[in-house]
Structure formats: structure tokens, C-alpha cells
Design an enzyme around this catalytic site. Structure first.
Site, short mmCIF file in Angstrom:
data_model
loop_
_atom_site.label_atom_id
_atom_site.label_comp_id
_atom_site.label_asym_id
_atom_site.label_seq_id
_atom_site.Cartn_x
_atom_site.Cartn_y
_atom_site.Cartn_z
N HIS A 10 0.94 -0.86 0.32
CA HIS A 10 0.00 0.10 0.23
C HIS A 10 0.86 1.55 0.06
CE1 HIS A 10 -2.61 3.29 1.99
NE2 HIS A 10 -3.07 2.94 1.39
N SER A 11 0.40 2.30 -1.08
CA SER A 11 1.60 3.87 -1.28
C SER A 11 2.29 3.54 -1.34
CB SER A 11 0.81 4.47 0.31
OG SER A 11 1.16 5.50 0.11
N LEU A 12 3.60 3.48 -0.15
CA LEU A 12 4.81 3.78 -0.07
C LEU A 12 5.41 2.51 -0.14
CD1 LEU A 12 8.20 5.51 -0.39
CD2 LEU A 12 7.35 5.11 2.09
#
Length: 567
Positions: A322-324
Site C-alpha cells: 500500500h502506498s510507499l
């Protein structure tokens, strides 16, 4: 008692419970019937002085029977108490029945047996706390407070008095269903920036648990035929935490950041230091190395531990970021060496390799156009991704072609099946690193599939397919809603059924299949897109549409049919 009458006494059926710190008061939660039966079997065979360890809750937790504690198997968590419940009580302010301590329950059960066999009721049982329980008949028992306060008790309102029940089945508690034994697929989940993953400030451990629970329910509702035929078990989701080690005492970075932080707007600065700074840490050669080492080490540790706890596991392993966290995994997988999968020696796992990027017109893969000019001063020089090779280059900080710092990329002990990126900035990071084009023939060295899943309002998410086919417009694949289509659909999306018959090349990053998948926007979200922007970046952990897409792709090669629910 008449000599001809026969009194039948049946021992109480025990059920095991564990203490869960859900709030300040806590809650006693029953194990599934499957786990409770296993605990009872172990309890009956264990000898004095011997410790028996029983795996429970899908092998996520171990129960140390003699110590009566429950501890997490895969992640760090405070151990909790365990009880063998036979007698239960509920106070005036309690919402659930609480198991008596086992020594108390044994005293109550002995008195109950005597009353049954002698047919003598209104029997008084005094507990070590001074509390008194009166056995009125086989189905009614009432508690009284300490014998020293009977006068006070007599003057109170008895409408909300405590109650006592014998046997878990008489408490009205819902006994959870046990998880299927067979694990078909293993998925590791890597979080993004900060210690919390959603608006409820839950950790990656809690979010992975919710994802796991949703997946189990969706398999039950959408794979009825396959489940009935015993062809599908469950998908295991395990959390990978890199934020805690990064900000822990080992690095000491938080103490330094705290010393240099300004004293004003303390809460906002604390939030910034705990979350947004993770982006800068990943751009630092020192802390990028720590983050990648932590993620790879944890992935290898969890994989080895899982295989030891599930020796018959024959399935594939996938990754969710998720995300980074998705960028971390993408960088890690981009720098894997073909053939470096298991088996590995501990020395091999710790050694890693260094990724080298250099001019190579013959190489295919990720390419970047940099600002340096050729000798004629007109055409820019193109830098392409080379094959990954082992190198003894130190961790000195220098540019390696597409904006990455030079670090040692650790190798995984397994070859991932698929990478699912949720709310991912991969496309943006590759672009600002200098990348302009992903060669259609490029694929992750050891991972055959890659999916970029995002919400249309997610401010952190970026597309990937335009980097592969920059001159061809390809709308993202519209992820079907779990029950029916939502009414606010953007015209820039295409239905899922046109994903693979549309004649457009998307390269080999996902085996020639589509890469960008978009969730459907709800009617409420369309009212004010800016209001729901941040929330949309955190929606994936509870998105059943996202979970269902992962399950369909995971089970596709097994010919498992997912049935649609009626609208």
C-alpha cells in the site's frame, strides 16, 4: 430422593476463551469450536509439569496450555490470558458473560454434581473471594456478593443483579466458525508511511486481519460450488511491519528528529515526523537501506516460519503493498536476481546484490532520458537498465541512472507470484527518477504478475500503463462492484470483461494483461471529491471490491469460479 428414581449427571462441556484487550475493560472471546476441541484434547493428555503448545486461529496464535497464555506466532503482540470455561457470570454492568477462574468453576461443578446426585438443591457454594453462589435447581443459579455485605445487598435493587450460567452454550455467546485447514495461497502485506494504516488508526496487523476476514467471507459467499467440492481452502494474509524497526531504538533517528523539531504546533509536527518523514527516509541512502533490509528480512522470516507451521503448503506466494509499501516492493523485485529463490543459505540471504545501472543501448527494460547531451550537443543520451549483477561496490551515495541511490538490494528466499499495488505512487516515482518509458518486453525478474489498483480520488495513486504505451490511450479497467454497479462511473473507464480481448498491448509487466485497475466511485464521494480524497487513499483495507479482485486473480489458474451475487 425415591429409591426408584434415577438421576443423570452429565459433566459440563468446557469451552476455551482468551482475553482480548479491545477496550479499557477487555473482553473474553471464545475460541472457535475447532480450536476449543483441540485445546480440550491437549488438556486431557498433558501431564503435570509438561508444557503443551497448541496452534489456534489459523495458526496465527499459539496457546501455551500449562501457562494459560496465548501469544502471536508471526508478529509482536502482548500475550493474553486463556481460560477453560465451564461456569460463567455476568455483572450488572457487563455486556458479556465472563468465565470464572478455573478453580472457582471446579468448586461450582463439584457442588452441582453433588446436588444432582443427591437431588438436594438450594445448595450454597462459597467462593474464595467471599462471593456466594446458590444452586436453586439444575437450570438456575444466582450469585450473592461477599457474605460480609449481605445487609448492604439486601437494601439494593435486584433487577440488574448478576447471573450465573453453567456451560458456554447457555451464555448466548456466538461460537466462531473455525478456519479451513488448507491454505491455498500466501500473501504478505506491506504498509505505507506512518504507524497507522487507516482513519481508525489501525496498525498493519489489524488491517491485514480485516483483509483476511473479508477474503474468508467472500470465498464462502462467492465460491459455494468450489467449497462444497472441497476444491478451495483459504488465502492467508500476513502483515509486514517496517515502520516500527525504522523508528525504534536501534536507529535512534526519532530522538534526533525530536531534538531538532520546533516546539510549536506539536501535534502536527508529531504527525509529520511519524508519517511524512518516511518518504524522505526512503530517499536517503542510509535509511532506504534499512527499510529494504527490514522488509526483505521480515518477508524471508515470515515465509520460513509459515512453511514450518504449514509443512504441507504447496501454494504460491504473492505480495501486496500500500502506498510507499508498493514502491518498496517494486524496487525490491526490480532488483531480484533470477535463480536466487529458495533454497538459500543464511549467508546468501544476508549478502544481497547491488543494482548497477549504466549506458547499454542493447539492454531492454526500464529506460530513462537524462539531460546530458551527446558530443554534437543535440540529441540527449539514453540510459537503459542493465542486467542485475553482483558487485562489491560500497553503499556510497551516487546516482545510478534513474534517480535511485546506490544500495545493496537483499534477495528474497522465494519467487513471488504476483505483486498487487494499492494506492501506489510507483508511476510518479519512476517518472521523477528520470524514467520515461518501460520497455514492453520488461517484466519483474522473479515475479510474473503486477497489478496497479487505485481509487479514482486517491491523491497518491498514479497510473503505470501510460509508461508502457505512451502514444496509446487505454482507460483503466473498471473493477466490478461486489453486488451491483455504482451509478457514478467515469467515462474514462472500461468494463472488466474487455480487459484481455481489446487488442491493445500492455507489455509483459503483467504477462501481457492489463495493469491499471480502478475502483468505482460512490455517489457520496461524487458530492465532494476533495472531501473524500484522503479517505480514498486509505479505503483499500476495507474494500471488498479490492479483496474480491485479488481473490479472482489468485485463483484464476486453479479454475475456481467466483459466482456473482444477485443485485
Amino acid at each position: 430422593m425415591d429409591q426408584g428414581s434415577v438421576v443423570s449427571y452429565e459433566p459440563v462441556q468446557p469451552h476455551w476463551l482468551y482475553y482480548d484487550h479491545v477496550d479499557s475493560d477487555g473482553l473474553w472471546v471464545p475460541f472457535s469450536q475447532y480450536d476449543s476441541n483441540n485445546l480440550n484434547d491437549a488438556f486431557n493428555r498433558v501431564t503435570e509439569g509438561q508444557e503443551e503448545v497448541v496452534a489456534t486461529e489459523g495458526a496465527h496464535y499459539d496457546v501455551l496450555l500449562t501457562e494459560r497464555i496465548r501469544r502471536a506466532a508471526y508478529w509482536k503482540e502482548e500475550p493474553t490470558s486463556v481460560r477453560r470455561g465451564t461456569w460463567f457470570y455476568k455483572g450488572a454492568n457487563d455486556h458479556h458473560y465472563i468465565p470464572y477462574p478455573e478453580s472457582f468453576s471446579e468448586r461450582l461443578e463439584l457442588a452441582f454434581m453433588e446436588a444432582m446426585l443427591q437431588d438436594q438443591w438450594r445448595k450454597t457454594v462459597e467462593l474464595p473471594t467471599g462471593e456466594v453462589v446458590i444452586l436453586h435447581n439444575p437450570k438456575l443459579a444466582t450469585p450473592w456478593p461477599s457474605v460480609t455485605s449481605v445487609d448492604d445487598w439486601a437494601s439494593t435493587d435486584h433487577k440488574n443483579a448478576c447471573s450465573v450460567k453453567r456451560g458456554m452454550e447457555n451464555t448466548g455467546a456466538e461460537i466462531p466458525q473455525g478456519q479451513p485447514e488448507t491454505v491455498d495461497h500466501l500473501v504478505f502485506m506491506v504498509h505505507g508511511i506512518g504507524p497507522a494504516c487507516d482513519f481508525r488508526f489501525r496498525t498493519i496487523i489489524s488491517c491485514a486481519s480485516s483483509f483476511r476476514h473479508a477474503a474468508r467471507e467472500l470465498v464462502e459467499t462467492h465460491c459455494r460450488a468450489a467449497r462444497a467440492g472441497g476444491r478451495v481452502g483459504r488465502v492467508e494474509f500476513l502483515p509486514v511491519d517496517w515502520h516500527t524497526p525504522l523508528h525504534g531504538n536501534a536507529t535512534g533517528v526519532d530522538k534526533v528528529i525530536q531534538r531538532i523539531s520546533l516546539p510549536s504546533i506539536e501535534r502536527l509536527r508529531t504527525f509529520t515526523n511519524e508519517t511524512l518523514l518516511d518518504l524522505f527516509f526512503y530517499s536517503s541512502p542510509t535509511y532506504c537501506q534499512i527499510i529494504l533490509d527490514t522488509v526483505a528480512t521480515e518477508l524471508n522470516r515470515l515465509h520460513g516460519l509459515f512453511c514450518s507451521r504449514h509443512p504441507d503448503f504447496q501454494g504460491q506466494v504473492s505480495l501486496v503493498g500500500h502506498s510507499l509499501g508498493s514502491l518498496i516492493l517494486f524496487d525490491l523485485l526490480t532488483n531480484q536476481v533470477i535463480g536466487s529463490g529458495h533454497p538459500h543459505s543464511p549467508e546468501d540471504l544476508g549478502r544481497g546484490v547491488t543494482a548497477i545501472l549504466a549506458p547499454s543501448p542493447q539492454s531492454s527494460g526500464l529506460s530513462a532520458t537524462v539531460s546530458s547531451m551527446s558530443s554534437d550537443g543535440n540529441q540527449p543520451t539514453k540510459f537503459h537498465r542493465m542486467r542485475l549483477i553482483s558487485s562489491s561496490v560500497d553503499n556510497d551515495s551516487y546516482d545510478i541512472g534513474v534517480g535511485q541511490v546506490s544500495i545493496r538490494y537483499p534477495q528474497l528466499s522465494f519467487n513471488p507470484y504476483m505483486l498487487f499495488a494499492l494506492g501506489s505512487p510507483i508511476g510518479m516515482f519512476l517518472t521523477v527518477r528520470g524514467l520515461r518509458h518501460i520497455d514492453p518486453d520488461y517484466s519483474l525478474p522473479t515475479c510474473k504478475g503486477f497489478y496497479n489498483i487505485y481509487h479514482p480520488l486517491d491523491p497518491v495513486a498514479y497510473r503505470v500503463e501510460p509508461l508502457i504505451e505512451p502514444n496509446t490511450f487505454m482507460p483503466p479497467v473498471l473493477i466490478p462492484h461486489i453486488i451491483t454497479k455504482r451509478i457514478n462511473l467515469k467515462s474514462s473507464t472500461v468494463p472488466a470483461q474487455s480487459e484481455r480481448t481489446n487488442g491493445i498491448s500492455t507489455g509483459m509487466l503483467n504477462r501481457g494483461r492489463r495493469i491499471d485497475y480502478v475502483l468505482q466511485q460512490t455517489t457520496m464521494e461524487s458530492i465532494n471529491e476533495y472531501l473524500f480524497a484522503i479517505q480514498s487513499h486509505l479505503c483499500y483495507w476495507e474494500s471488498e471490491d479490492t479483496v474480491l479482485l485479488l481473490l479472482k486473480e489468485i485463483y484464476e489458474e486453479s479454475d475456481i469460479v467466483f459466482e456473482d451475487l444477485p443485485s
